[in-house]
Design a protein around this motif. Structure first.
Motif, PDB file in Angstrom:
ATOM      1  N   VAL A   1       6.445   1.057   8.506  1.00  0.00           N
ATOM      2  CA  VAL A   1       7.464   1.768   7.737  1.00  0.00           C
ATOM      3  C   VAL A   1       8.186   2.754   8.291  1.00  0.00           C
ATOM      4  O   VAL A   1       9.830   2.401   8.297  1.00  0.00           O
ATOM      5  CB  VAL A   1       6.241   2.873   6.000  1.00  0.00           C
TER       6      VAL A   1
ATOM      7  N   GLU B   1       0.672  -1.578   0.284  1.00  0.00           N
ATOM      8  CA  GLU B   1      -0.120  -0.369   0.089  1.00  0.00           C
ATOM      9  C   GLU B   1       1.244   0.938   0.221  1.00  0.00           C
ATOM     10  O   GLU B   1       0.009   2.275   0.374  1.00  0.00           O
ATOM     11  CB  GLU B   1      -1.301  -0.195   1.026  1.00  0.00           C
ATOM     12  N   LEU B   2       2.284   0.709  -0.437  1.00  0.00           N
ATOM     13  CA  LEU B   2       3.211   2.240  -0.055  1.00  0.00           C
ATOM     14  C   LEU B   2       3.576   2.505   1.059  1.00  0.00           C
ATOM     15  O   LEU B   2       4.564   3.794   2.156  1.00  0.00           O
ATOM     16  CB  LEU B   2       2.663   2.932  -0.930  1.00  0.00           C
ATOM     17  N   ALA B   3       2.103   3.322   1.629  1.00  0.00           N
ATOM     18  CA  ALA B   3       2.426   4.142   2.560  1.00  0.00           C
ATOM     19  C   ALA B   3       3.036   5.826   3.229  1.00  0.00           C
ATOM     20  O   ALA B   3       3.434   4.945   4.153  1.00  0.00           O
ATOM     21  CB  ALA B   3       2.592   2.731   4.205  1.00  0.00           C
ATOM     22  N   LEU B   4       2.611   5.769   1.922  1.00  0.00           N
ATOM     23  CA  LEU B   4       3.408   7.030   2.272  1.00  0.00           C
ATOM     24  C   LEU B   4       2.946   8.129   3.096  1.00  0.00           C
ATOM     25  O   LEU B   4       1.669   8.100   3.484  1.00  0.00           O
ATOM     26  CB  LEU B   4       3.210   8.074   1.061  1.00  0.00           C
ATOM     27  N   PHE B   5       3.591   9.163   3.841  1.00  0.00           N
ATOM     28  CA  PHE B   5       3.069   9.832   5.227  1.00  0.00           C
ATOM     29  C   PHE B   5       2.023  11.048   4.471  1.00  0.00           C
ATOM     30  O   PHE B   5       3.040  11.866   3.586  1.00  0.00           O
ATOM     31  CB  PHE B   5       4.331  10.101   5.989  1.00  0.00           C
ATOM     32  N   PRO B   6       0.659  10.794   4.943  1.00  0.00           N
ATOM     33  CA  PRO B   6       0.077  11.686   4.060  1.00  0.00           C
ATOM     34  C   PRO B   6       0.693  13.314   4.609  1.00  0.00           C
ATOM     35  O   PRO B   6      -0.226  14.071   3.745  1.00  0.00           O
ATOM     36  CB  PRO B   6      -1.528  11.527   4.905  1.00  0.00           C
ATOM     37  N   HIS B   7       0.938  13.393   5.881  1.00  0.00           N
ATOM     38  CA  HIS B   7       0.960  14.213   6.213  1.00  0.00           C
ATOM     39  C   HIS B   7       2.257  15.248   6.081  1.00  0.00           C
ATOM     40  O   HIS B   7       2.477  16.660   6.528  1.00  0.00           O
ATOM     41  CB  HIS B   7       0.770  14.864   8.261  1.00  0.00           C
TER      42      HIS B   7
ATOM     43  N   GLN C   1      -3.404  20.809   4.334  1.00  0.00           N
ATOM     44  CA  GLN C   1      -2.430  20.640   3.362  1.00  0.00           C
ATOM     45  C   GLN C   1      -2.566  19.234   3.170  1.00  0.00           C
ATOM     46  O   GLN C   1      -2.672  19.032   1.898  1.00  0.00           O
ATOM     47  CB  GLN C   1      -0.945  21.145   3.554  1.00  0.00           C
ATOM     48  N   TRP C   2      -2.689  18.527   3.609  1.00  0.00           N
ATOM     49  CA  TRP C   2      -2.235  16.879   3.916  1.00  0.00           C
ATOM     50  C   TRP C   2      -3.782  16.584   3.605  1.00  0.00           C
ATOM     51  O   TRP C   2      -3.559  14.858   3.323  1.00  0.00           O
ATOM     52  CB  TRP C   2      -1.174  16.267   4.258  1.00  0.00           C
TER      53      TRP C   2
ATOM     54  N   ARG D   1      -1.885  12.694  -1.220  1.00  0.00           N
ATOM     55  CA  ARG D   1      -3.046  12.741  -1.918  1.00  0.00           C
ATOM     56  C   ARG D   1      -2.892  13.895  -3.151  1.00  0.00           C
ATOM     57  O   ARG D   1      -4.356  13.351  -3.789  1.00  0.00           O
ATOM     58  CB  ARG D   1      -4.020  13.745  -0.690  1.00  0.00           C
TER      59      ARG D   1
ATOM     60  N   TYR E   1       1.984  17.066  -1.820  1.00  0.00           N
ATOM     61  CA  TYR E   1       1.553  15.858  -0.352  1.00  0.00           C
ATOM     62  C   TYR E   1       0.702  14.764  -1.233  1.00  0.00           C
ATOM     63  O   TYR E   1       0.805  15.169  -2.750  1.00  0.00           O
ATOM     64  CB  TYR E   1       0.652  16.540   0.436  1.00  0.00           C
TER      65      TYR E   1
ATOM     66  N   ASP F   1       0.170   0.625   8.555  1.00  0.00           N
ATOM     67  CA  ASP F   1       1.682   0.284   7.799  1.00  0.00           C
ATOM     68  C   ASP F   1       2.893   1.423   8.192  1.00  0.00           C
ATOM     69  O   ASP F   1       3.911   1.642   8.143  1.00  0.00           O
ATOM     70  CB  ASP F   1       1.183   0.395   7.265  1.00  0.00           C
ATOM     71  N   TYR F   2       2.108   2.785   8.879  1.00  0.00           N
ATOM     72  CA  TYR F   2       2.844   3.817   8.629  1.00  0.00           C
ATOM     73  C   TYR F   2       3.714   4.009   9.756  1.00  0.00           C
ATOM     74  O   TYR F   2       4.826   4.177   9.874  1.00  0.00           O
ATOM     75  CB  TYR F   2       1.758   5.314   9.095  1.00  0.00           C
TER      76      TYR F   2
ATOM     77  N   VAL G   1       4.784  10.649  12.946  1.00  0.00           N
ATOM     78  CA  VAL G   1       3.739  10.340  12.885  1.00  0.00           C
ATOM     79  C   VAL G   1       2.685   9.971  13.431  1.00  0.00           C
ATOM     80  O   VAL G   1       1.759  10.615  12.142  1.00  0.00           O
ATOM     81  CB  VAL G   1       4.123   8.735  12.623  1.00  0.00           C
TER      82      VAL G   1
ATOM     83  N   PRO H   1       0.714  13.994  14.589  1.00  0.00           N
ATOM     84  CA  PRO H   1       0.491  14.124  14.208  1.00  0.00           C
ATOM     85  C   PRO H   1      -1.314  13.334  12.788  1.00  0.00           C
ATOM     86  O   PRO H   1      -1.885  14.525  12.575  1.00  0.00           O
ATOM     87  CB  PRO H   1       1.483  14.332  12.443  1.00  0.00           C
ATOM     88  N   LEU H   2      -1.531  12.420  12.851  1.00  0.00           N
ATOM     89  CA  LEU H   2      -1.973  11.802  11.768  1.00  0.00           C
ATOM     90  C   LEU H   2      -2.988  11.496  12.590  1.00  0.00           C
ATOM     91  O   LEU H   2      -4.278  11.240  12.691  1.00  0.00           O
ATOM     92  CB  LEU H   2      -2.049   9.842  11.381  1.00  0.00           C
TER      93      LEU H   2
END
Lengths: 352, 253
Positions: free
Chosen positions: B156, A77-83, B251-252, A126, A124, B152-153, B171, B174-175
Motif C-alpha cells: 500500500v 484487506e484495506l491494510a490501513l496503517f494501524p499505528h 494507542q493503536w 482499530r 485509529y 500488504d502495508y 511503516v 513502527p509496526l
C-alpha cells in the motif's frame, strides 16, 4: 485520466492477457477465486514482475516503479496503517510526495469531507467499523490524485446493506472524478450493478469483455454462462406498458411482468437462483406465478438443478438440495414457479 | 472500575508485607535451626543503611550500573540496527543468519573464559559480556518484528508513492516496535542477572563482587542486601521498557 492497455501479459495463472480499459471507464474484472484477477491488478500497479507490457495512454509504464505509476490501490484487506490515525493514513501518500504541510492539511480536509468521515479524523483504525475503514482506505488511495484506481474486492468483507450503499457511493465518486478504474470482484450482481463493462476471467484467460447486458444476454461460452449463473434467456414476443414502472411481456405462451425503463424490451433473462419453486399454489396475485412440470433434476451436494417445462419454454432453476428433499420433488412433479420481479433483467438493444 | 484500579497497587504490597513479617518473626523466634544463617529482615535493613552510609553499596552498585548501561545500550543499538537491515534485506539475512544461528545459542557467560583471555580482567570484560547478552536476543526479536510486518502495508505504501527508506521508517519500524520491545524488556532484566554472575567470577568490583566478598566473610545480611538490590534493578529495567512500550504503542494496539 489515462486509458490502460495490457498487452500479452503473462504471470502465474495469467497467460497472454490482452485488455483495454477506456479513459474514465469503470471496468469490472469478474471471475472466481484463483482466476488471476488480483494478479492483473498487481501487474498494473507494478507490484510484481511480469512478461508483456502495460500502457497508460499508449505509453509503456513497465519500467516505472510502483511509486511512480500514480496508481491508487484499494486492497481487499484495506491494510490501513494501524499505528496512524485516520487523518495521517489519508495524508500518507501526500507526505510521501513531499507536499507542503498546508497542502497536505487542505487535501486531507477535502477528502474527509468528500468521504463524510470528518468526525473520524483522529481515530485509529482499530476503532473503526468495516464501512468506515473502507471509506478511509478509499480516501487514502484517492489522496495523491492517482491516474488510475484499482479496487480489489473492496466490499467483500462488508454486510449486504453497507456494501450496497458504498457501491452506489463508489460509483458516484468514480463518475464524479472521472478516474479510470478497475474493480475486481467474484460477485456477478456487484459486477452488473457497478461496471461500465465487465471482463470475465477464468483461470487466467479473459473469456469475454463487454457491457453487463452483452455478458448476461449473450455469454460467449459455457464458462461465462456458468459463471454468471446460466441465465434463462427468453425472447420477447410483445410488450405492453402497465404504468408504475412495469411492463407486461409475452413469451412462449407466458405473460411476465418486468421492470420498465422506458424502452422497448427485446429479451429478458432470469437467473436460475431467482426462480422460486413451490408445491402449493403460492398466495398473492397471479403475476409472475406459473404452473410447470419438472422434466429433469441434477442434484449435487448443496444445490439441485431443476429443468421445468413452463408454457413453451424449458426453464432452469436452482434450489438447495435439502429444500428439494423436503418438498419431495421428483421428475414429473407439477409445481408452481414464482419469478422474482426485481431480478428479471431486460434487454432493449439486441446486439446479437 | 476506576476505584478498583486505584485500590490495586495496595493489594500488590500486601503479600510482600506479610512475607517480610513472617520472615522477621521466624528469624527472631529462632524457628529455623542454624539461625545464624538466617538474619531477620530488620538486620538486613540495618545493613543496607550501613552499606549505603559508608558508600560501599553505592560504589559497587554504580560500577555494575555503568557496565549494564553501556553494555546493554551498545548491544541493543547494534542488535536493532543489524536486525532492521537483516529483516529488510533478504540477501543480508541470508548472509548473516547462518553465523547468528550458530552464535545465538551460546549462553553469554559461556564467552567468559575466552573473553578473559582476549580482553583481560578489566572494564571491557563485563561490558562485552553484557553486549553479547543483549545483542543476540534483541537482534532476533527485531528481525522477527520486521519480517512479520504484513506485506500488504508495504505494498500500500508503495502504491502511495513512498520510497523504500520511507516505508521502512514510517511503516515497517513502527509496526515492528512491539517485537523489538519484547526483546529489550526481557534482556534489560537479563543484563543484570548476567553482570552479577560475571562480577562474581571474574571482576573485583560491582554488586556481584560484593556478594562474593560477603560470602567469604559469611555475611548473609550483605548477600541478601545485594540480592534485593539486584531484584529491584531487574524489575525497574523491565518495567521501564514495558512502560515505554505502552506509551509508544498502546494507542493503536
Amino acid at each position: 485520466m489515462p486509458s490502460i492497455q495490457l498487452k500479452n501479459i503473462s504471470k502465474y495463472v495469467c497467460q497472454n492477457v490482452n485488455l483495454e480499459v477506456f479513459d474514465e471507464e469503470l471496468l469490472v474484472l469478474l471471475g472466481p477465486n484463483g482466476a488471476g484477477k488480483s494478479t492483473l491488478l498487481n501487474i498494473i500497479a507494478g507490484l510484481i514482475d511480469y512478461e508483456g507490457s502495460v500502457l497508460f495512454d499508449d505509453e509503456p509504464v513497465d519500467k516505472l516503479a510502483t511509486s511512480k505509476r500514480k496508481v491508487g490501490y484499494l486492497f481487499q484487506e484495506l491494510a490501513l496503517f494501524p499505528h496512524l490515525d485516520v487523518a495521517s493514513n489519508i495524508a500518507y501518500g501526500l507526505r510521501a510526495q513531499k507536499q507542503s504541510q498546508s497542502g497536505v492539511e487542505a487535501r486531507v480536509g477535502e477528502l474527509l469531507q468528500m468521504m463524510k468521515i470528518k468526525h473520524l479524523s483522529s481515530r485509529y483504525p482499530r476503532h473503526l467499523s468495516g464501512g468506515e475503514k473502507q471509506r478511509v482506505a478509499l480516501a487514502r488511495a484517492l489522496a495523491p490524485s492517482p491516474q488510475v484506481l484499482l479496487l480489489d474486492e473492496p466490499l467483500s468483507n462488508l454486510d449486504f446493506s453497507t456494501s450496497k450503499y458504498l457501491r452506489i457511493e463508489l460509483q458516484r465518486l468514480q463518475k464524479g472524478l472521472g478516474i479510470t478504474t478497475i474493480y475486481v470482484t467474484h460477485n456477478q450482481r456487484e459486477a452488473e450493478e457497478i461496471g461500465d463493462r465487465i471482463a470475465v476471467i477464468h483461470h487466467g484467460v479473459l473469456e469475454q469483455v463487454g457491457t453487463p447486458e452483452q455478458i448476461f444476454f449473450n455469454p460467449q461460452n459455457e464458462r461465462v454462462s456458468e459463471f454468471i449463473g446460466s441465465p434463462n434467456i427468453l425472447p420477447c414476443e410483445y410488450c405492453r406498458e402497465l404504468g408504475q414502472g412495469l411492463m407486461e411481456i409475452g413469451t412462449g405462451g407466458l405473460t411476465i411482468v418486468v421492470p420498465y425503463e422506458g424502452v422497448e424490451i427485446k429479451k429478458i433473462a432470469i437467473s436460475p437462483r431467482d426462480i422460486y419453486i413451490s408445491v402449493e399454489k403460492p398466495p398473492g396475485p397471479d403475476l409472475n406465478r406459473f404452473k410447470g412440470k419438472i422434466v429433469e433434476m441434477t442434484p449435487s451436494a448443496s444445490l439441485t438443478w431443476i429443468r421445468l417445462r413452463v408454457g413453451d419454454h424449458t426453464l432452469l432453476a436452482e434450489q438447495p438440495t435439502d429444500v428439494v428433499e423436503e418438498m419431495n420433488l421428483q421428475v414429473g412433479s407439477e409445481v408452481y414457479l414464482i419469478l422474482k420481479l426485481r431480478w428479471i433483467k431486460t434487454l432493449s438493444d439486441p446486439f446479437t | 472500575m476506576n476505584r478498583l484500579k486505584k485500590i490495586r497497587p495496595g493489594w500488590g504490597i500486601l503479600p510482600v508485607a506479610i512475607f517480610l513479617a513472617i520472615w522477621e518473626i521466624v528469624a527472631r523466634l529462632n524457628l529455623i535451626p542454624g539461625q545464624f544463617f538466617f538474619p531477620p529482615f530488620s538486620t538486613v535493613v540495618m545493613e543496607f543503611y550501613y552499606l549505603t552510609a559508608n558508600g560501599v553499596l553505592g560504589d559497587n552498585f554504580l560500577a555494575s550500573l555503568v557496565r549494564v548501561l553501556i553494555g546493554f545500550c551498545a548491544g541493543s543499538i547494534a542488535g536493532i540496527t543489524i536486525g532492521i537491515i537483516m529483516g529488510w534485506r533478504d540477501f543480508v539475512h541470508k548472509a548473516l543468519n547462518p553465523i547468528i544461528s550458530l552464535l545465538y545459542p551460546i549462553p553469554a557467560l559461556g564467552w567468559l573464559p575466552l573473553l578473559m583471555l582476549w580482553l583481560g580482567i578489566g572494564e571491557a570484560l563485563p561490558i562485552t559480556i553484557i553486549f553479547i547478552c543483549s545483542f543476540f536476543p534483541v537482534l532476533y526479536n527485531t528481525v522477527t518484528g520486521i519480517k512479520n510486518v504484513d506485506e500488504d502495508y508495504i505494498q500500500v505504501a508503495r502504491t502511495l508513492g513512498a520510497s523504500d527508506i520511507r516505508i521502512l521508517i514510517t511503516v515497517v519500524m513502527p509496526l515492528a516496535l512491539p517485537n523489538i520491545f519484547t526483546g529489550l524488556r526481557l534482556e534489560a532484566g537479563m543484563a543484570w542477572r548476567v553482570i552479577i554472575a560475571a562480577e562474581m567470577v571474574a571482576i573485583p568490583t560491582g554488586i556481584g563482587a560484593l556478594m562474593m566478598k560477603a560470602e567469604s566473610l559469611i555475611r548473609i545480611d550483605i548477600i541478601i542486601v545485594c540480592l534485593i538490590v539486584l531484584s529491584v534493578m531487574c524489575l525497574t529495567f523491565e518495567k521501564f521498557f514495558a512502560y515505554l512500550e505502552t506509551r509508544l504503542t498502546s494507542q493503536w494496539r
